[in-house]
Design a protein around this motif. Structure first.
Motif, PDB file in Angstrom:
ATOM      1  N   ALA A   1     106.026  53.012  82.805  1.00  0.00           N
ATOM      2  CA  ALA A   1     106.703  53.411  84.043  1.00  0.00           C
ATOM      3  C   ALA A   1     108.069  52.737  84.032  1.00  0.00           C
ATOM      4  O   ALA A   1     108.188  51.554  83.690  1.00  0.00           O
ATOM      5  CB  ALA A   1     105.891  52.985  85.261  1.00  0.00           C
ATOM      6  N   PHE A   2     109.082  53.498  84.382  1.00  0.00           N
ATOM      7  CA  PHE A   2     110.457  52.983  84.382  1.00  0.00           C
ATOM      8  C   PHE A   2     110.827  52.383  83.020  1.00  0.00           C
ATOM      9  O   PHE A   2     111.505  51.356  82.932  1.00  0.00           O
ATOM     10  CB  PHE A   2     110.667  51.957  85.499  1.00  0.00           C
ATOM     11  CG  PHE A   2     110.319  52.488  86.864  1.00  0.00           C
ATOM     12  CD1 PHE A   2     111.196  53.350  87.525  1.00  0.00           C
ATOM     13  CD2 PHE A   2     109.125  52.162  87.472  1.00  0.00           C
ATOM     14  CE1 PHE A   2     110.880  53.851  88.776  1.00  0.00           C
ATOM     15  CE2 PHE A   2     108.797  52.652  88.723  1.00  0.00           C
ATOM     16  CZ  PHE A   2     109.679  53.510  89.384  1.00  0.00           C
ATOM     17  N   GLY A   3     110.294  53.002  81.969  1.00  0.00           N
ATOM     18  CA  GLY A   3     110.687  52.619  80.617  1.00  0.00           C
ATOM     19  C   GLY A   3     109.996  51.407  80.039  1.00  0.00           C
ATOM     20  O   GLY A   3     110.423  50.892  78.999  1.00  0.00           O
ATOM     21  N   GLN A   4     108.953  50.913  80.691  1.00  0.00           N
ATOM     22  CA  GLN A   4     108.237  49.757  80.147  1.00  0.00           C
ATOM     23  C   GLN A   4     106.747  49.871  80.454  1.00  0.00           C
ATOM     24  O   GLN A   4     106.350  50.547  81.405  1.00  0.00           O
ATOM     25  CB  GLN A   4     108.801  48.449  80.725  1.00  0.00           C
ATOM     26  CG  GLN A   4     108.572  48.272  82.227  1.00  0.00           C
ATOM     27  CD  GLN A   4     109.274  47.048  82.771  1.00  0.00           C
ATOM     28  OE1 GLN A   4     110.454  47.099  83.103  1.00  0.00           O
ATOM     29  NE2 GLN A   4     108.525  45.943  82.869  1.00  0.00           N
ATOM     30  N   PRO A   5     105.892  49.208  79.653  1.00  0.00           N
ATOM     31  CA  PRO A   5     104.452  49.259  79.902  1.00  0.00           C
ATOM     32  C   PRO A   5     104.120  48.720  81.295  1.00  0.00           C
ATOM     33  O   PRO A   5     104.708  47.725  81.745  1.00  0.00           O
ATOM     34  CB  PRO A   5     103.866  48.364  78.806  1.00  0.00           C
ATOM     35  CG  PRO A   5     104.893  48.369  77.728  1.00  0.00           C
ATOM     36  CD  PRO A   5     106.216  48.453  78.429  1.00  0.00           C
ATOM     37  N   VAL A   6     103.178  49.381  81.966  1.00  0.00           N
ATOM     38  CA  VAL A   6     102.779  48.967  83.315  1.00  0.00           C
ATOM     39  C   VAL A   6     102.290  47.517  83.318  1.00  0.00           C
ATOM     40  O   VAL A   6     102.502  46.774  84.277  1.00  0.00           O
ATOM     41  CB  VAL A   6     101.684  49.915  83.852  1.00  0.00           C
ATOM     42  CG1 VAL A   6     101.073  49.370  85.141  1.00  0.00           C
ATOM     43  CG2 VAL A   6     102.251  51.304  84.081  1.00  0.00           C
TER      44      VAL A   6
ATOM     45  N   ALA B   1      90.845  47.698  91.242  1.00  0.00           N
ATOM     46  CA  ALA B   1      92.126  47.372  90.609  1.00  0.00           C
ATOM     47  C   ALA B   1      92.345  48.218  89.366  1.00  0.00           C
ATOM     48  O   ALA B   1      93.459  48.698  89.108  1.00  0.00           O
ATOM     49  CB  ALA B   1      92.170  45.881  90.251  1.00  0.00           C
ATOM     50  N   GLY B   2      91.280  48.417  88.602  1.00  0.00           N
ATOM     51  CA  GLY B   2      91.395  49.217  87.391  1.00  0.00           C
ATOM     52  C   GLY B   2      91.807  50.645  87.686  1.00  0.00           C
ATOM     53  O   GLY B   2      92.679  51.211  87.006  1.00  0.00           O
ATOM     54  N   LEU B   3      91.193  51.232  88.704  1.00  0.00           N
ATOM     55  CA  LEU B   3      91.566  52.601  89.064  1.00  0.00           C
ATOM     56  C   LEU B   3      93.014  52.652  89.549  1.00  0.00           C
ATOM     57  O   LEU B   3      93.772  53.571  89.197  1.00  0.00           O
ATOM     58  CB  LEU B   3      90.616  53.135  90.132  1.00  0.00           C
ATOM     59  CG  LEU B   3      90.696  54.640  90.412  1.00  0.00           C
ATOM     60  CD1 LEU B   3      89.337  55.196  90.801  1.00  0.00           C
ATOM     61  CD2 LEU B   3      91.702  54.949  91.531  1.00  0.00           C
ATOM     62  N   GLN B   4      93.426  51.675  90.349  1.00  0.00           N
ATOM     63  CA  GLN B   4      94.796  51.640  90.857  1.00  0.00           C
ATOM     64  C   GLN B   4      95.802  51.564  89.716  1.00  0.00           C
ATOM     65  O   GLN B   4      96.823  52.262  89.720  1.00  0.00           O
ATOM     66  CB  GLN B   4      94.970  50.440  91.789  1.00  0.00           C
ATOM     67  CG  GLN B   4      96.302  50.394  92.511  1.00  0.00           C
ATOM     68  CD  GLN B   4      96.423  51.467  93.589  1.00  0.00           C
ATOM     69  OE1 GLN B   4      95.418  52.009  94.051  1.00  0.00           O
ATOM     70  NE2 GLN B   4      97.649  51.781  93.982  1.00  0.00           N
ATOM     71  N   PHE B   5      95.517  50.752  88.719  1.00  0.00           N
ATOM     72  CA  PHE B   5      96.445  50.601  87.602  1.00  0.00           C
ATOM     73  C   PHE B   5      96.445  51.817  86.669  1.00  0.00           C
ATOM     74  O   PHE B   5      97.379  52.000  85.886  1.00  0.00           O
ATOM     75  CB  PHE B   5      96.135  49.330  86.803  1.00  0.00           C
ATOM     76  CG  PHE B   5      96.501  48.065  87.535  1.00  0.00           C
ATOM     77  CD1 PHE B   5      97.573  48.031  88.422  1.00  0.00           C
ATOM     78  CD2 PHE B   5      95.778  46.896  87.342  1.00  0.00           C
ATOM     79  CE1 PHE B   5      97.918  46.868  89.092  1.00  0.00           C
ATOM     80  CE2 PHE B   5      96.112  45.726  88.003  1.00  0.00           C
ATOM     81  CZ  PHE B   5      97.187  45.713  88.888  1.00  0.00           C
ATOM     82  N   HIS B   6      95.416  52.633  86.754  1.00  0.00           N
ATOM     83  CA  HIS B   6      95.419  53.891  86.020  1.00  0.00           C
ATOM     84  C   HIS B   6      96.295  54.947  86.709  1.00  0.00           C
ATOM     85  O   HIS B   6      96.611  55.977  86.104  1.00  0.00           O
ATOM     86  CB  HIS B   6      93.992  54.448  85.887  1.00  0.00           C
ATOM     87  CG  HIS B   6      93.224  53.915  84.713  1.00  0.00           C
ATOM     88  ND1 HIS B   6      92.776  52.613  84.635  1.00  0.00           N
ATOM     89  CD2 HIS B   6      92.813  54.527  83.566  1.00  0.00           C
ATOM     90  CE1 HIS B   6      92.109  52.447  83.499  1.00  0.00           C
ATOM     91  NE2 HIS B   6      92.127  53.587  82.831  1.00  0.00           N
ATOM     92  N   GLY B   7      96.646  54.681  87.968  1.00  0.00           N
ATOM     93  CA  GLY B   7      97.449  55.657  88.706  1.00  0.00           C
ATOM     94  C   GLY B   7      96.664  56.943  88.932  1.00  0.00           C
ATOM     95  O   GLY B   7      95.446  56.927  89.091  1.00  0.00           O
ATOM     96  N   GLY B   8      97.369  58.060  88.937  1.00  0.00           N
ATOM     97  CA  GLY B   8      96.726  59.341  89.166  1.00  0.00           C
ATOM     98  C   GLY B   8      95.649  59.650  88.143  1.00  0.00           C
ATOM     99  O   GLY B   8      94.652  60.324  88.455  1.00  0.00           O
ATOM    100  N   ALA B   9      95.806  59.144  86.934  1.00  0.00           N
ATOM    101  CA  ALA B   9      94.806  59.387  85.891  1.00  0.00           C
ATOM    102  C   ALA B   9      93.450  58.805  86.279  1.00  0.00           C
ATOM    103  O   ALA B   9      92.398  59.345  85.931  1.00  0.00           O
ATOM    104  CB  ALA B   9      95.267  58.779  84.566  1.00  0.00           C
ATOM    105  N   GLY B  10      93.468  57.708  87.029  1.00  0.00           N
ATOM    106  CA  GLY B  10      92.225  57.071  87.414  1.00  0.00           C
ATOM    107  C   GLY B  10      91.375  57.909  88.342  1.00  0.00           C
ATOM    108  O   GLY B  10      90.165  57.672  88.462  1.00  0.00           O
TER     109      GLY B  10
END
Length: 385
Positions: free
Chosen positions: A271-276, A334-343
């Motif tokens: 995101a924004f050019g760098q790993p989350v 937290a894991g789902l949140q960090f997956h974003g929409g994919a989660g």
């Protein structure tokens, strides 16, 4: 890296390697089918039986290995969660239902029931919960009336794990009019008057079958009573510490896998050019979870050793179950949140894990009940009771 597991010895890690290889090569590919059909196949229990992994504690006379070391069951559950699905409830068969036969069945009953349980030909379940009772087991209504040479059982149970594929049920039923006057009975699915109700649809644990079961004038032989009539409530209390330890093992294993899945994802997702994972908030949350997972794992491992020595108190088991199930919920969230929409998408495992985790704060005693037990252990019981 996770903190070293100092309570495990070389033979436990050798067992882990054996289980891991088998599950990865033979069962991991079945998970989608299990979830679609709503249950694992009987063949999967038979496969575990052939490997010798059901009721590890059972004596050799009944086909078992006679391994009374919960660390092996811990390893088996951890690898099951990692390589297959939390809904494969062989753990309930072996370590929730099995101990009732181990502790309270006589030699004749063990000879009848244990060989099938060890081989996987007989899938076991426990039938306690009723539609109007929940955690208040003393208020159950299913009744077993003494008819001389048999008991006549009438009533119903709900939320029964392994309820669709189960063959043998340890059933809690009233044997008298006093509150808490309960007996434990072995009821098999081929008995006249036994029937299954709905295959219940759930938010999570799609691979695990949960059902209603009914008893309509079921003639239960006197030989199927476990222990003494009226002692069932005490028997259930005696087995709850190990049951809650096994629940805690499953919760923390689930949390550890969710953490690992998320860590891999945030190293790749940008995101924004760098790993989350390089953002400060992500790093801090993951660091905090890593520390808490390691601390909780060390405590859980110590409780397993206490359970092995039969020194784990009900209060400690309740605290363990409370903390591990609550932490599991935090990690998967937290894991789902960090997956974003994919989660939120079914194709990502964290989505299934999020839904599967929610029940952990309810079954084997709700978080609220765990707090009650802990509080009473501190001498803080409700004076009105």
């Amino acid at each position: 890296m996770p903190f070293p597991r100092v309570h495990l010895e070389e033979e436990h890690e050798m067992f882990r390697d054996q289980v891991r290889r088998y599950l990865r090569d033979n069962m991991a590919g079945k998970v989608a089918k299990w979830r679609e059909q709503g249950h694992v196949d009987k063949e999967d229990f038979l496969a575990f039986g052939r490997e010798g992994w059901l009721c590890l504690w059972a004596d050799e006379a009944y086909g078992g290995l006679g391994i009374r070391d919960i660390r092996y069951d811990q390893v088996l559950q951890e690898e099951t969660v990692r390589w297959t699905d939390s809904g494969f409830f062989h753990n309930a068969h072996s370590m929730l239902v099995g101990p009732y036969l181990d502790r309270f069945a006589n030699d004749e009953q063990k000879s009848r029931f244990l060989p099938g349980a060890v081989s996987g030909e007989t899938v076991m379940a426990i039938a306690m919960t009723e539609p109007d009772t929940g955690s208040d087991l003393a208020a159950i209504r299913t009744k077993a009336e003494d008819q001389g040479d048999h008991y006549l059982m009438n009533g119903s149970k709900t939320y029964i794990s392994n309820g669709i594929i189960g063959d043998l049920f340890v059933v809690a039923a009233k044997t008298g009019e006093k509150r808490g006057e309960i007996g434990l009975f072995v009821v098999t699915s081929d008995m006249e008057g036994f029937s299954r109700g709905r295959h219940l649809k759930k938010m999570g644990l799609q691979a695990q079958d949960t059902a209603e079961i009914r008893f309509d004038n079921v003639r239960v032989p006197k030989e199927n009573l476990l222990g003494e009539a009226g002692m069932g409530f005490a028997y259930m209390a005696e087995c709850l510490a190990v049951e809650r330890t096994m629940s805690a093992i499953g919760s923390l294993a689930h949390a550890q896998v969710a953490f690992d899945i998320t860590l891999d994802f945030i190293k790749e997702r940008t995101a924004f050019g760098q790993p989350v994972g390089t953002f400060q908030n992500t790093r801090f949350v993951m660091a905090d979870l890593r520390a808490r997972l390691d601390a909780t794992q060390a405590w859980l491992d110590q409780c397993v050793m206490l359970a092995n020595a039969e020194k784990l108190t009900p209060e400690d088991a309740a605290a363990l179950k409370l903390v591990t199930s609550e932490l599991q919920g935090e990690v998967v969230d937290a894991g789902l949140q960090f997956h974003g929409g994919a989660g939120y998408m079914d194709e990502y495992e964290i989505s299934h894990m999020f839904r599967d985790a929610r029940i952990a704060r309810i079954y084997a005693g709700t978080s609220e009940i765990m707090k009650e037990i802990i509080g009473r252990g501190l001498g803080l019981g409700d004076p009105r009771r």
